[in-house]
Design a protein around this motif. Structure first.
Motif, PDB file in Angstrom:
ATOM      1  N   GLN A 133      -7.975  10.237   6.362  1.00 43.67           N
ATOM      2  CA  GLN A 133      -7.780   8.942   6.999  1.00 43.67           C
ATOM      3  C   GLN A 133      -6.733   8.105   6.293  1.00 43.67           C
ATOM      4  O   GLN A 133      -6.297   7.083   6.823  1.00 43.67           O
ATOM      5  CB  GLN A 133      -9.102   8.187   7.033  1.00 43.67           C
ATOM      6  N   LEU A 134      -6.373   8.503   5.080  1.00 51.01           N
ATOM      7  CA  LEU A 134      -5.329   7.820   4.327  1.00 51.01           C
ATOM      8  C   LEU A 134      -4.246   8.829   3.978  1.00 51.01           C
ATOM      9  O   LEU A 134      -4.547   9.937   3.539  1.00 51.01           O
ATOM     10  CB  LEU A 134      -5.888   7.202   3.047  1.00 51.01           C
ATOM     11  N   GLN A 135      -3.003   8.423   4.153  1.00 52.77           N
ATOM     12  CA  GLN A 135      -1.874   9.310   3.878  1.00 52.77           C
ATOM     13  C   GLN A 135      -0.886   8.569   3.004  1.00 52.77           C
ATOM     14  O   GLN A 135      -0.234   7.641   3.458  1.00 52.77           O
ATOM     15  CB  GLN A 135      -1.216   9.742   5.192  1.00 52.77           C
ATOM     16  N   ALA A 136      -0.784   9.003   1.733  1.00 51.06           N
ATOM     17  CA  ALA A 136       0.119   8.368   0.788  1.00 51.06           C
ATOM     18  C   ALA A 136       1.456   9.093   0.762  1.00 51.06           C
ATOM     19  O   ALA A 136       1.520  10.319   0.931  1.00 51.06           O
ATOM     20  CB  ALA A 136      -0.497   8.360  -0.605  1.00 51.06           C
ATOM     21  N   SER A 137       2.519   8.338   0.514  1.00 51.95           N
ATOM     22  CA  SER A 137       3.851   8.917   0.429  1.00 51.95           C
ATOM     23  C   SER A 137       4.743   8.028  -0.421  1.00 51.95           C
ATOM     24  O   SER A 137       4.355   6.906  -0.778  1.00 51.95           O
ATOM     25  CB  SER A 137       4.458   9.082   1.829  1.00 51.95           C
ATOM     26  N   GLY A 138       5.929   8.536  -0.746  1.00 49.85           N
ATOM     27  CA  GLY A 138       6.903   7.728  -1.456  1.00 49.85           C
ATOM     28  C   GLY A 138       7.103   8.070  -2.914  1.00 49.85           C
ATOM     29  O   GLY A 138       7.960   7.486  -3.575  1.00 49.85           O
ATOM     30  N   GLY A 139       6.319   8.978  -3.444  1.00 49.92           N
ATOM     31  CA  GLY A 139       6.492   9.358  -4.835  1.00 49.92           C
ATOM     32  C   GLY A 139       7.781  10.127  -5.056  1.00 49.92           C
ATOM     33  O   GLY A 139       8.480  10.477  -4.112  1.00 49.92           O
ATOM     34  N   CYS A 198      -4.099   6.140  -3.099  1.00 53.13           N
ATOM     35  CA  CYS A 198      -4.555   4.920  -2.429  1.00 53.13           C
ATOM     36  C   CYS A 198      -5.994   5.123  -1.997  1.00 53.13           C
ATOM     37  O   CYS A 198      -6.420   6.243  -1.711  1.00 53.13           O
ATOM     38  CB  CYS A 198      -3.670   4.569  -1.243  1.00 53.13           C
ATOM     39  N   GLY A 199      -6.725   4.032  -1.986  1.00 58.77           N
ATOM     40  CA  GLY A 199      -8.119   4.090  -1.606  1.00 58.77           C
ATOM     41  C   GLY A 199      -8.492   2.897  -0.748  1.00 58.77           C
ATOM     42  O   GLY A 199      -7.822   1.860  -0.765  1.00 58.77           O
ATOM     43  N   ALA A 200      -9.568   3.068   0.000  1.00 63.01           N
ATOM     44  CA  ALA A 200     -10.099   2.001   0.845  1.00 63.01           C
ATOM     45  C   ALA A 200     -11.537   1.705   0.426  1.00 63.01           C
ATOM     46  O   ALA A 200     -12.315   2.625   0.168  1.00 63.01           O
ATOM     47  CB  ALA A 200     -10.049   2.413   2.312  1.00 63.01           C
ATOM     48  N   ARG A 201     -11.868   0.429   0.353  1.00 63.61           N
ATOM     49  CA  ARG A 201     -13.210   0.027  -0.063  1.00 63.61           C
ATOM     50  C   ARG A 201     -13.713  -1.053   0.891  1.00 63.61           C
ATOM     51  O   ARG A 201     -12.920  -1.771   1.507  1.00 63.61           O
ATOM     52  CB  ARG A 201     -13.195  -0.513  -1.494  1.00 63.61           C
ATOM     53  N   ARG A 202     -14.999  -1.202   0.969  1.00 65.58           N
ATOM     54  CA  ARG A 202     -15.557  -2.283   1.761  1.00 65.58           C
ATOM     55  C   ARG A 202     -15.162  -3.605   1.106  1.00 65.58           C
ATOM     56  O   ARG A 202     -14.985  -3.688  -0.112  1.00 65.58           O
ATOM     57  CB  ARG A 202     -17.065  -2.148   1.878  1.00 65.58           C
ATOM     58  N   PRO A 203     -15.017  -4.655   1.876  1.00 66.17           N
ATOM     59  CA  PRO A 203     -14.480  -5.918   1.343  1.00 66.17           C
ATOM     60  C   PRO A 203     -15.265  -6.498   0.178  1.00 66.17           C
ATOM     61  O   PRO A 203     -14.699  -7.198  -0.665  1.00 66.17           O
ATOM     62  CB  PRO A 203     -14.516  -6.842   2.553  1.00 66.17           C
ATOM     63  N   TRP A 237     -10.166   8.080   0.185  1.00 67.32           N
ATOM     64  CA  TRP A 237      -9.013   8.297  -0.683  1.00 67.32           C
ATOM     65  C   TRP A 237      -7.931   9.073   0.055  1.00 67.32           C
ATOM     66  O   TRP A 237      -8.227   9.959   0.868  1.00 67.32           O
ATOM     67  CB  TRP A 237      -9.415   9.090  -1.927  1.00 67.32           C
ATOM     68  N   GLY A 238      -6.683   8.742  -0.280  1.00 70.05           N
ATOM     69  CA  GLY A 238      -5.579   9.551   0.193  1.00 70.05           C
ATOM     70  C   GLY A 238      -5.402  10.766  -0.697  1.00 70.05           C
ATOM     71  O   GLY A 238      -6.109  10.937  -1.700  1.00 70.05           O
TER      72      GLY A 238
END
Length: 122
Positions: free
Chosen positions: A1-7, A94-99, A112-113
């Motif tokens: 659900q998360l896709q990291a890029s740019g490294g 990158c990660g996503a967490r509840r607020p 997590w990506g």
């Protein structure tokens, strides 16, 4: 659900911008954060941003050099990294967490990506 890029590979003093794209539902209901993991070390907190984008948080090691932001229209969170140092070399996640979750606690992130490698040469 998360896709990291740019490294990538950059010389000391250079800049990189990491991006993390999320699905719409994940992005609209979660605060976001960046962690990094160097070889042989634990995954550590780097930066975080709340759901609205109005509050940001940074590890002392990157404060003043890195900037986290989010574009809610694009479901993307960014990490602008300036004045890079060799010690910034790591895989960045990158990660996503509840607020309501603690932004600096790795285990409180739900998604997590896959990670993107950043290498800073001296």
């Amino acid at each position: 659900q998360l896709q990291a890029s740019g490294g990538g590979l950059v010389q000391a003093g250079g800049s990189l911008r990491l991006s993390c794209a999320a699905s719409g539902r994940t992005f609209s209901t979660n605060a976001m954060g960046w962690f990094r993991q160097a070889p042989g070390k634990e995954r550590e907190f780097v930066a975080a941003i709340n759901l609205s984008g109005g509050s940001t948080y940074y590890a002392d090691a990157v404060k003043g050099r890195f900037t986290v932001s989010r574009d809610n229209a694009k479901n993307t969170v960014y990490l602008q990294m300036n004045s890079l140092k060799p010690e910034d070399t790591a895989v960045y996640y990158c990660g996503a967490r509840r607020p309501w979750a603690h932004y600096f606690v790795r285990d409180e992130y739900t998604y997590w990506g896959q990670g993107t490698q950043v290498t800073v040469s001296s």
